[in-house]
Design a protein around this motif. Structure first.
Motif, short mmCIF file in Angstrom:
data_model
loop_
_atom_site.label_atom_id
_atom_site.label_comp_id
_atom_site.label_asym_id
_atom_site.label_seq_id
_atom_site.Cartn_x
_atom_site.Cartn_y
_atom_site.Cartn_z
N GLU A 1 0.38 -19.05 -2.62
CA GLU A 1 -0.46 -17.88 -2.92
C GLU A 1 0.05 -17.07 -4.10
OE1 GLU A 1 -3.22 -17.59 -1.22
OE2 GLU A 1 -2.80 -18.93 0.47
N THR A 2 0.59 -17.75 -5.10
CA THR A 2 1.03 -17.04 -6.31
C THR A 2 0.36 -17.61 -7.57
OG1 THR A 2 2.95 -18.49 -6.52
CG2 THR A 2 3.30 -16.42 -5.38
N ARG A 3 -0.33 -18.74 -7.42
CA ARG A 3 -0.96 -19.41 -8.55
C ARG A 3 -1.94 -18.49 -9.29
NH1 ARG A 3 -2.76 -24.81 -9.02
NH2 ARG A 3 -1.99 -25.22 -6.94
N ASP A 4 -2.64 -17.64 -8.55
CA ASP A 4 -3.66 -16.77 -9.16
C ASP A 4 -3.07 -15.86 -10.25
OD1 ASP A 4 -2.41 -15.58 -6.74
OD2 ASP A 4 -3.52 -13.80 -7.35
N ARG B 1 -3.28 -17.22 -13.94
CA ARG B 1 -4.56 -17.71 -14.47
C ARG B 1 -4.79 -17.36 -15.93
NH1 ARG B 1 -5.34 -13.62 -11.05
NH2 ARG B 1 -6.67 -11.85 -11.59
N TRP B 2 -4.16 -16.34 -16.46
CA TRP B 2 -4.37 -16.00 -17.88
C TRP B 2 -3.30 -16.59 -18.78
CZ3 TRP B 2 -9.10 -14.87 -17.97
CH2 TRP B 2 -9.69 -14.05 -16.99
N GLU C 1 2.07 -25.19 -5.88
CA GLU C 1 2.60 -24.26 -4.87
C GLU C 1 3.22 -25.09 -3.76
OE1 GLU C 1 -0.68 -21.88 -3.55
OE2 GLU C 1 -0.61 -20.58 -5.31
N ASP D 1 -0.52 -7.21 -1.00
CA ASP D 1 -0.64 -8.67 -1.10
C ASP D 1 0.50 -9.38 -0.36
OD1 ASP D 1 1.06 -7.59 -3.00
OD2 ASP D 1 0.57 -9.01 -4.58
N ARG E 1 1.48 -13.45 -0.04
CA ARG E 1 2.20 -14.31 -0.99
C ARG E 1 3.51 -14.82 -0.38
NH1 ARG E 1 -0.77 -13.54 -5.56
NH2 ARG E 1 -1.50 -11.43 -6.01
#
Ligand SMILES: [Zn+2]
Length: 306
Positions: free
Chosen positions: A139-142, A145-146, A154, A187, A190
């Motif tokens: 749950e850290t891939r997001d 994204r940039w 993951e 969050d 994560r």
């Protein structure tokens, strides 16, 4: 860093202390020069037939693992924290990174232990391109994204991955540590990992951040560990999420590690213990076996004996 914050009001001493800290960061701290690193590694001279490592600063370690270049928790800019146009709000380094990004060799793998700002620095991660693979916590891939990073895996606790790189294969195991993963307040989904790296029968452990936990003992099943990279600072008052230097040694011993590299001290002021206390306690605890200490200062290089 604590995850539970009271409801912020100006009456709260914690909030007043935080405002004072921010004021300090904007005024006195922005004028303070950053000291140079103790030494400068020369990774272009390292042999691809060996295991060579250098402490770049905080939890950032450069590893040449028989030709595969790995960088742990890369943080290479003067400040960590929230990036706004033109500046960053957050702690300023005390000591500069031993290498700038442009001085690094081409990195095959970036290992990310968890999404806290002192480990998962987006400004640094934006420097890499799509040819670098990333191993990160659930749950850290997001958060990536940039960036230009595209090969992102993951790993959950006790999950393994055989990563193919241009320089060969690297086996990676994620293992449980005692920490937490939230980057902001809510969050909490994560994850947070330690990693065991294996290649040609040699093993390196990267603990990330952890309080004292008994999960390191299970790593012995994989065989002997040559080097354990252990965080030894930020325990006062965060002892529930960061171990003391003595506890770091205890966990490295439980894993059966031969050499220990102490990191996560001297770079940022994240806690109340004096800056040199972690390394002094670490050395005192190993005074009967100082040969097990891989290095002591930012910028030093350690070559694993063959
Ligand atoms: Zn940390």
């Amino acid at each position: 860093m604590e995850n539970r914050l009271e409801r912020p009001t100006l009456q709260s001493s914690r909030v007043r202390r935080w405002l004072w800290h921010l004021w300090r960061e904007w005024t006195i701290e922005s004028l303070r020069p950053i000291a140079p690193a103790f030494a400068k590694p020369e990774p272009l001279k390292w042999s691809d037939a060996k295991i060579t490592t250098a402490w770049i600063g905080h939890a950032t370690v450069l590893i040449n693992f028989f030709g595969i270049k790995i960088l742990t928790d890369p943080v290479l800019f003067p400040r960590i924290g929230i990036r706004l146009p033109g500046f960053t709000i957050g702690p300023k380094r005390l000591i500069a990174p031993a290498l700038e990004f442009r001085e690094l060799p081409k990195i095959d793998v970036v290992l990310l232990s968890h999404a806290h700002f002192d480990h998962f620095d987006l400004r640094t991660l934006h420097c890499f391109d799509e040819n670098t693979s990333v191993i990160t916590a659930p749950e850290t891939r997001d958060l990536l994204r940039w960036t230009r990073l595209r090969d992102i895996t993951e790993l959950r606790w006790r999950e393994r991955k055989s990563l193919k790189t241009a320089a060969g294969d690297l086996n990676i195991l994620a293992f449980p540590v005692k920490h937490w993963g939230a980057r902001k307040q809510r969050d909490m989904h994560r994850g947070y990992n330690g990693y065991l790296l294996e290649r040609n029968g040699r093993r390196i452990l990267f603990a990330g951040d952890t309080a004292l936990t008994n999960s390191f003992a299970e790593l012995r099943q994989d065989g002997s560990i040559d080097l354990a990279i252990m965080s030894i600072g930020a325990y006062n008052p965060w002892i529930r999420s960061h171990c003391t230097p003595e506890q770091a040694i205890e966990m490295a011993n439980a894993a059966g590690a031969q050499f220990i590299m102490p990191v996560h001290h001297q770079t940022f002021r994240l806690s109340f213990e004096p800056l040199r206390e972690p390394i002094e306690r670490f050395q005192a605890a190993l005074q009967d076996a100082p040969e097990r200490i891989a290095l002591r200062e930012i910028g030093e290089t350690f070559v694993l004996p063959q």
